[in-house]
Design an enzyme around this catalytic site. Structure first.
Site, PDB file in Angstrom:
ATOM      1  N   LYS A 139      47.595  50.281  32.957  1.00 42.37           N
ATOM      2  CA  LYS A 139      48.871  50.479  33.448  1.00 42.37           C
ATOM      3  C   LYS A 139      49.844  49.889  32.975  1.00 42.37           C
ATOM      4  O   LYS A 139      51.211  50.938  33.866  1.00 42.37           O
ATOM      5  CB  LYS A 139      48.668  48.566  34.500  1.00 42.37           C
ATOM      6  CG  LYS A 139      47.497  48.336  35.390  1.00 42.37           C
ATOM      7  CD  LYS A 139      47.043  47.262  36.399  1.00 42.37           C
ATOM      8  CE  LYS A 139      45.850  47.613  36.827  1.00 42.37           C
ATOM      9  NZ  LYS A 139      44.735  46.276  37.424  1.00 42.37           N
TER      10      LYS A 139
ATOM     11  N   GLN B 283      45.887  40.221  36.560  1.00 39.43           N
ATOM     12  CA  GLN B 283      44.515  40.965  36.376  1.00 39.43           C
ATOM     13  C   GLN B 283      43.696  40.073  36.682  1.00 39.43           C
ATOM     14  O   GLN B 283      43.730  39.054  36.166  1.00 39.43           O
ATOM     15  CB  GLN B 283      44.963  41.338  35.208  1.00 39.43           C
ATOM     16  CG  GLN B 283      43.112  42.243  34.451  1.00 39.43           C
ATOM     17  CD  GLN B 283      43.403  43.653  35.230  1.00 39.43           C
ATOM     18  OE1 GLN B 283      45.059  44.303  35.399  1.00 39.43           O
ATOM     19  NE2 GLN B 283      42.180  43.640  35.709  1.00 39.43           N
TER      20      GLN B 283
ATOM     21  N   ASP C 264      48.858  44.773  44.439  1.00 37.88           N
ATOM     22  CA  ASP C 264      47.501  44.425  44.588  1.00 37.88           C
ATOM     23  C   ASP C 264      47.202  44.585  45.805  1.00 37.88           C
ATOM     24  O   ASP C 264      45.709  45.362  46.522  1.00 37.88           O
ATOM     25  CB  ASP C 264      47.014  44.035  43.609  1.00 37.88           C
ATOM     26  CG  ASP C 264      46.201  44.636  42.861  1.00 37.88           C
ATOM     27  OD1 ASP C 264      45.850  45.399  42.381  1.00 37.88           O
ATOM     28  OD2 ASP C 264      46.116  44.033  41.733  1.00 37.88           O
TER      29      ASP C 264
END
Ligand code: NDP
Length: 282
Positions: free
Chosen positions: A53, A97, A120
Site C-alpha cells: 500500500k 490493517q 476501506d
C-alpha cells in the site's frame, strides 16, 4: 475460449489517471492527499500488504504514513490514536490493517474511524451508505470488480448475477453493487443447498469463497463472465483463485486470472478512495 480480463493492465491505467488527478490536486491546493495506515503486531502477510500500500501511494503521489504499533497495544490506546487522526486535518484517509490481535474488538476500531476518512469503507456508517446506494467510498475489492466490468465493456443491467460468498468485506457489498447496477442478484454461502444450480444460471459469476478450484467448468454457463476474487496459497507456495481457470477458460466469455485479476485492483481502489476523501475534505 474466454478473453482474459487483465487486472494488472486496467489497474495501471487507473493509477496513471489517478497520478494526473493528484498532480492537479497538488497544483491547485498546494499539498498532496494523504493516507495513514495503522498496523498492530507483526503478522507477516499484513506487513507485506502494508508495504504494498505504501509503495502504491508513493507511485501515484499520495503522502503515505504508516503507524506501527506493538502486538500488545490495548484497544483504548488504539482508539486514542484513531481519535487523534480523525481530528488531524492533514490526514485524509485512515486505514487499520486487519486482522487485529485477538484482544482488540475489530468492530469498535473500524467504527471509530471518521466515516469521511474511512477509505476501506468497512465502518457501519459506510456499510449502510453502500446498501442504500448513497456512498462516497466503496470497499476496495468489490469496487475493483465493478471497475473491471466497466472497463471491459460488460454491462450488468438485466443480467443474472451470482455471488458466492457473503462476507462483510466482499460478498455482501459485491451483491449490493451489482444490484445498484440493475443486475438480478443471487448470493450463495456455505449453507446454500445446491451451489452449482445457482452458478450455472449466472451471466456474471463472482466467486469470493477462499477455496482453490471451488468453481469447476460444469458449474458455469457457456458464455458466462467469471470473476475470481479468491486468493488461496496452495502447497507449492503458488497463488490460486477459487476458479478452475484452465477448465473454465474454455467455456466462459470473459474470465479474470489469479494472480493478475481482481488482486491488483484492490489497492488501486484504495488510492482512488483516498483521492475522493481528500477532495471531499478540501
Ligand atoms: P470469508 O472467509 O470471510 O468468506 C467466505 C465466504 O464463502 C463465506 O460467506 C462462506 O459462507 C462462503 N463459503 C465457504 N464455503 C462455501 C461453500 N462450500 N459453498 C458456498 N459458499 C461457501 O472470506 P472473504 O470474503 O474475506 O474472502 C474470500 C476470498 O477472497 C479469500 O480467498 C480471500 O483471500 C480473497 N480476497 C481477495 C481479495 C483481493 O484483493 N483479491 C480481497 C479480499 C479477499 P458462510 O458465510 O456461510 O460461512
Amino acid at each position: 475460449m474466454a478473453r482474459i480480463i487483465d487486472g494488472k493492465a486496467i489497474s495501471a491505467e487507473i493509477r496513471a489517471e489517478l497520478a494526473e488527478e493528484i498532480s492537479d490536486f497538488k497544483r491547485e491546493r498546494g499539498f498532496a492527499p494523504s493516507l495513514t495506515v495503522i498496523i498492530v503486531g507483526e503478522d507477516p502477510a499484513s506487513q507485506v500488504y502494508v508495504r504494498n500500500k505504501e509503495k502504491a501511494c508513493v507511485q501515484v503521489g499520495i503522502n503515505s504514513t504508516v503507524i506501527r504499533l506493538p502486538e500488545e497495544t490495548g484497544e483504548t490506546e488504539l482508539l486514542s490514536v484513531i481519535d487523534r487522526l480523525n481530528g488531524d486535518k492533514t490526514v485524509n484517509g485512515i486505514l487499520v490493517q486487519l486482522p487485529l490481535p485477538k484482544h482488540i474488538n475489530e468492530k469498535n476500531v473500524i467504527c471509530a474511524i471518521n466515516p469521511e476518512k474511512d477509505v476501506d469503507a468497512f465502518s457501519y456508517v459506510n456499510a449502510g451508505r453502500i446498501l442504500t446506494g448513497d456512498f462516497d467510498f466503496l470497499p476496495c475489492t468489490p469496487a475493483g470488480v465493478m471497475e473491471l466490468l466497466h472497463r471491459s465493456g460488460i454491462a450488468v443491467e438485466g443480467k443474472e448475477c451470482v455471488v458466492v460468498g457473503r462476507s462483510n468485506i466482499v460478498g455482501k457489498p459485491m451483491a449490493a453493487l451489482l444490484m445498484h447496477e440493475n443486475g438480478t442478484v443471487t448470493v450463495c454461502h456455505s449453507k446454500t443447498k445446491d451451489v452449482p444450480f445457482h452458478t450455472r444460471r449466472a451471466d456474471i459469476l463472482v466467486s469470493a469463497v477462499g477455496k482453490p478450484d471451488f468453481i469447476k467448468p460444469d458449474m458455469i454457463k457457456e458464455g458466462a463472465v467469471v470473476i475470481d476474487v479468491g486468493i488461496n496459497r496452495v502447497t507449492d507456495g503458488k497463488l490460486k483463485g477459487d476458479v478452475d481457470f484452465e477448465g473454465c477458460f474454455e467455456k466462459a466469455e470473459a474470465i479474470t486470472p489469479v494472480p493478475g485479476g481482481v488482486g491488483p485492483m484492490t489497492i488501486t481502489m484504495l488510492l482512488k478512495n483516498t483521492v475522493t476523501a481528500a477532495k471531499k475534505q478540501n
